[in-house]
Design an enzyme around this catalytic site. Structure first.
Site, PDB file in Angstrom:
ATOM      1  CB  THR A  86     -18.798  35.953 -63.020  1.00  0.00           C
ATOM      2  OG1 THR A  86     -17.642  35.163 -63.311  1.00  0.00           O
ATOM      3  CG2 THR A  86     -19.088  35.912 -61.545  1.00  0.00           C
ATOM      4  CB  THR A 162     -14.223  28.064 -61.525  1.00  0.00           C
ATOM      5  OG1 THR A 162     -13.821  28.885 -60.418  1.00  0.00           O
ATOM      6  CG2 THR A 162     -14.434  28.928 -62.761  1.00  0.00           C
ATOM      7  CG  ASP A 163     -14.422  27.595 -56.028  1.00  0.00           C
ATOM      8  OD1 ASP A 163     -13.446  27.792 -56.772  1.00  0.00           O
ATOM      9  OD2 ASP A 163     -14.687  28.309 -55.047  1.00  0.00           O
ATOM     10  CE  LYS A 239     -10.661  27.142 -59.249  1.00  0.00           C
ATOM     11  NZ  LYS A 239     -11.680  28.021 -58.654  1.00  0.00           N
TER      12      LYS A 239
END
Length: 416
Positions: A86, A162-163, A239
């Site tokens: 995004t 990001t995951d 993360k």
């Protein structure tokens, strides 16, 4: 009064005044997005609503599109490859949806500051949710990066969800030797939120993409404030939070350095490969039939039997502490290694190093043929296994590769 989606209105009710852009609603309330970025819903009964500005028709918006930034011969060339992140999302107030816009013009429109750093071009490699990532997509992405470098890009930015960004960053770290920076960047919060981190992350990533840091790296917020971004090795980052802006942290080492958002200056604290050191090299073959197995107390050792009998080529075990599993798992570890299926031990602790020489269980695991994963993150060990097996070689050669640092995934001395 009549108003439509996208119109700017003022609502006065109970002595309060609100202004915003009309959003879709499924109730009798008027829903609008305020200047603060937050949405509000007001019951129109007893309210005074004033139309301030009509929504611009889409056709007119296209005709009156902002003047495109003209490329500067003095600025380096950076290609932004989209995988579904995004980095340049926009809000469509007619639908209420946040949509990703990935042409070069869309990116420049959303984050114009990057045109002061580089000449930007954009390319969509694929458009998926990051949880839908597959090994073949890593291969496709690596080849797309190589093509852009061959076409003269001075730096590459990979916009990524990001995951699973740490998996993809690790994959490209092993598959590519690069003469230029390859920078993964994402956003923890969407562009319609006041706390969105997409613009700052993108600007900092662009600074790294034109720097001399010729590594595959991840650039994301270092703190919850808008002060600086950290530059992480692609093989040492994880993360660590579901939603915080500083979710990405280097594990078992420090970041390569930081980008100060206010000054745009880069400070490095760890060694890195400098721009132009390597010629471009692509080794994008992966073996997808590798497994990452998390050991838990009481887990049935036949879990390993499944992977052995299903034709898997490598198994990473996420063990406890220094790299342990129950003693009743050890015969199946031996069965795997005797069948030519390498087994690598990693730890659920994340911080720290594997050492299977301290306790009897660990010694028995080593006697069964397991390979110590040193201080590799479990997911990095998995991706490295896929890559190592993809390059060919016998079990002893694969074991040697898995025990050797190829792209900073193993540190010589683990931080305490």
């Amino acid at each position: 009064m009549e108003f439509e989606l996208g119109d700017r209105i003022r609502i006065e009710k109970d002595g309060n005044v609100y202004e915003g852009i009309v959003m879709p609603t499924t109730t009798d309330h008027v829903v609008f997005k305020m200047v603060s970025g937050y949405n509000a819903g007001i019951d129109p009964e007893g309210a005074t609503i004033t139309l301030l500005e009509k929504a611009q028709p889409k056709s007119a918006a296209k005709k009156e599109k902002a003047e495109k930034a003209k490329p500067s011969k003095k600025l380096p060339k950076v290609t932004i490859l989209s995988t579904g992140g995004t980095i340049a999302s926009k809000v469509d107030y007619r639908t209420g949806a946040v949509t990703a816009q990935f042409s070069a013009d869309d990116i420049v429109d959303a984050i114009p500051e990057i045109t002061e750093i580089a000449n930007i071009s954009g390319r969509v490699v694929y458009n998926i949710l990051s949880e839908n990532m597959k090994t073949e997509y890593w291969t496709e992405l690596a080849r797309a990066v190589a093509e852009e470098i061959e076409n003269g890009a001075d730096g590459i930015i990979v916009a990524h969800g990001t995951d699973t960004m740490m998996y993809s960053a690790a994959a490209l770290s092993f598959m590519l030797k690069t003469p230029v920076p390859i920078v993964f960047v994402g956003s923890q919060r969407s562009a319609d939120r006041p706390s969105s981190d997409n613009a700052m992350n993108a600007i900092c990533a662009t600074k790294v993409a034109v720097s001399d840091i010729a590594e595959v790296c991840v650039v994301m917020h270092d703190t919850t404030c808008d002060d600086r971004c950290a530059i992480h090795y692609g093989t040492k980052v994880r993360k660590m939070h579901t939603s915080r802006r500083d979710a990405f942290q280097s594990i078992n080492c420090n970041p390569i350095g930081y980008v100060d958002y206010s000054t745009k200056r880069i400070e490095t604290i760890l060694p890195y490969t400098k721009r132009g050191t390597h010629e471009l090299e692509v080794k994008a073959t992966l073996e997808p039939k590798c497994a990452l197995v998390k050991f838990v107390p009481g887990a049935d050792p036949d879990i390993l039997s499944y992977y052995i009998d299903s034709g898997y080529k490598g198994i990473v075990i996420e063990g406890t502490g220094l790299g342990h599993v129950s003693t009743d798992w050890i015969p199946n570890i031996r069965r795997a290694t005797e069948a030519g299926i390498p087994v690598v031990m990693t730890s659920q602790c994340l911080n720290g190093r594997i050492c299977d020489r301290v306790y009897d269980t660990g010694r028995d695991i080593l006697k069964a043929g397991a390979i110590e994963g040193e201080d590799m993150l479990p997911e990095v060990a998995l991706v490295k296994f896929m890559w190592a097996l993809g390059q060919g070689g016998d079990v002893s050669e694969i074991a040697a590769v898995m025990s050797t640092s190829v792209e900073n995934e193993i540190t010589e001395c683990t931080l305490k």
